[in-house]
Design a protein around this motif. Structure first.
Motif, PDB file in Angstrom:
ATOM      1  N   ARG A   1       0.691   4.691   3.234  1.00 44.79           N
ATOM      2  CA  ARG A   1      -0.123   5.660   2.493  1.00 44.79           C
ATOM      3  C   ARG A   1       0.710   6.867   2.069  1.00 44.79           C
ATOM      4  NH1 ARG A   1      -6.103   5.936   5.296  1.00 44.79           N
ATOM      5  NH2 ARG A   1      -6.266   3.736   5.890  1.00 44.79           N
ATOM      6  N   VAL A   2       1.631   7.283   2.916  1.00 42.55           N
ATOM      7  CA  VAL A   2       2.528   8.377   2.535  1.00 42.55           C
ATOM      8  C   VAL A   2       3.313   7.984   1.289  1.00 42.55           C
ATOM      9  CG1 VAL A   2       4.549   9.714   3.225  1.00 42.55           C
ATOM     10  CG2 VAL A   2       2.699   9.327   4.865  1.00 42.55           C
ATOM     11  N   ARG A   3       3.867   6.762   1.290  1.00 39.48           N
ATOM     12  CA  ARG A   3       4.651   6.293   0.140  1.00 39.48           C
ATOM     13  C   ARG A   3       3.786   6.127  -1.105  1.00 39.48           C
ATOM     14  NH1 ARG A   3       6.706   2.719   4.007  1.00 39.48           N
ATOM     15  NH2 ARG A   3       5.412   1.048   3.136  1.00 39.48           N
ATOM     16  N   ALA A   4       2.569   5.638  -0.922  1.00 43.72           N
ATOM     17  CA  ALA A   4       1.732   5.285  -2.070  1.00 43.72           C
ATOM     18  C   ALA A   4       1.009   6.473  -2.683  1.00 43.72           C
ATOM     19  CB  ALA A   4       0.705   4.222  -1.651  1.00 43.72           C
ATOM     20  N   VAL A   5       0.637   7.464  -1.871  1.00 40.97           N
ATOM     21  CA  VAL A   5      -0.231   8.548  -2.346  1.00 40.97           C
ATOM     22  C   VAL A   5       0.459   9.913  -2.293  1.00 40.97           C
ATOM     23  CG1 VAL A   5      -2.473   9.672  -2.083  1.00 40.97           C
ATOM     24  CG2 VAL A   5      -2.245   7.228  -1.564  1.00 40.97           C
ATOM     25  N   TYR A   6       0.953  10.276  -1.124  1.00 38.73           N
ATOM     26  CA  TYR A   6       1.502  11.616  -0.937  1.00 38.73           C
ATOM     27  C   TYR A   6       2.824  11.807  -1.669  1.00 38.73           C
ATOM     28  CZ  TYR A   6       3.397  15.640   1.719  1.00 38.73           C
ATOM     29  OH  TYR A   6       3.937  16.847   2.104  1.00 38.73           O
ATOM     30  N   ALA A   7       3.743  10.881  -1.498  1.00 39.97           N
ATOM     31  CA  ALA A   7       5.074  11.038  -2.106  1.00 39.97           C
ATOM     32  C   ALA A   7       5.011  11.124  -3.634  1.00 39.97           C
ATOM     33  CB  ALA A   7       5.993   9.907  -1.661  1.00 39.97           C
TER      34      ALA A   7
END
Length: 263
Positions: A119-125
């Motif tokens: 989720r960090v890679r897909a949304v936040y980053a």
């Protein structure tokens, strides 16, 4: 990019008017309640997916209207904050909350490190990368920038009514917040408060610190009670009210900041 040159989109973030040359950069971290299919609705009831827990109702419309009025670039998340809250760092439990007020989020319970990292890679980053790219581009063109994040909040929280109507939030850099609050007399019928209904102690100033303070940009988070944003007419009226505060506040800050508002 093909299509509209004033709009750039990915699956999780949209960038509107990226070449805008106005003195602001608008963020809207909680613009959408969309939950991508791969997350299976997070196990939420449909009513919960439509609730304030999943997004900030009315915030995107106001952010977009401000972007147009100020000729400002705008960056908005296209994914529900219950999937990932782009105003929280990855290590914060509230970045992928198991509970929001009274609402349980089964799809966030006992997430593995692998699931969290996805989720960090897909949304936040992508959100953070889009903001960093725009800030760098504006600095390269020597464009002064005030970072403004737009949110809305629920009139009732844990059953308690909130009388604040517009919250002006800041962390350690209070320059823009102070300038806005100095103009609050222009809206005598509004209840406008500093760091209300949230403040730095609630962990809500992540974007201000990461994208504003770290780059030396004047920054502010504006929270509007969402019962004041029901429907297009109310959203347009609130946009006009916020512009009554923002125009003179930004102008005043530019006049008192040597070299403008860029780092």
């Amino acid at each position: 990019m093909q299509g509209n040159p004033n709009r750039d989109e990915s699956d999780t973030v949209e960038v509107i008017n990226p070449t805008g040359r106005g003195a602001a950069l608008i963020l809207c971290e909680h613009a959408s309640n969309h939950i991508p299919a791969r997350y299976d609705g997070l196990g939420l009831k449909e009513g919960d997916r439509q609730s304030h827990a999943a997004w900030d109702p009315g915030a995107r419309a106001v952010a977009l209207a401000l972007s147009r009025a100020l000729d400002a670039p705008m960056i908005a998340s296209k994914v529900s904050r219950l999937v990932y809250d782009c105003n929280r760092p990855p290590e914060a439990p509230s970045a992928m909350p198991e509970r929001s007020e009274y609402i349980e989020v089964p799809g966030n319970r006992d997430l593995s490190e692998t699931a969290r990292a996805e989720r960090v890679r897909a949304v936040y980053a992508p959100f953070c990368d889009a903001v960093s790219t725009l800030i760098a581009a504006r600095k390269a063109e020597n464009l002064g920038t005030h970072l403004i994040t737009i949110h809305s909040f629920t009139p009732l929280y844990y059953g308690q009514p909130r009388d604040c109507e517009i919250g002006i939030l800041h962390d350690s850099d209070n320059r823009l917040a102070d300038a806005i609050l100095d103009e609050a007399h222009r809206l005598p019928d509004r209840v406008i408060r500093r760091n209300d209904p949230y403040g730095p102690e609630d962990g809500v100033t992540h974007s201000l610190k990461l994208h504003g303070i770290a780059h030396g940009l004047p920054n502010v988070m504006i929270e509007v009670r969402n019962d004041l944003l029901v429907g297009a007419e109310a959203q347009a009226a609130m946009t006009d009210e916020l512009l009554m505060l923002l125009h003179p506040a930004m102008a005043k800050l530019d006049q008192t900041s040597p070299g403008g508002t860029h780092a």
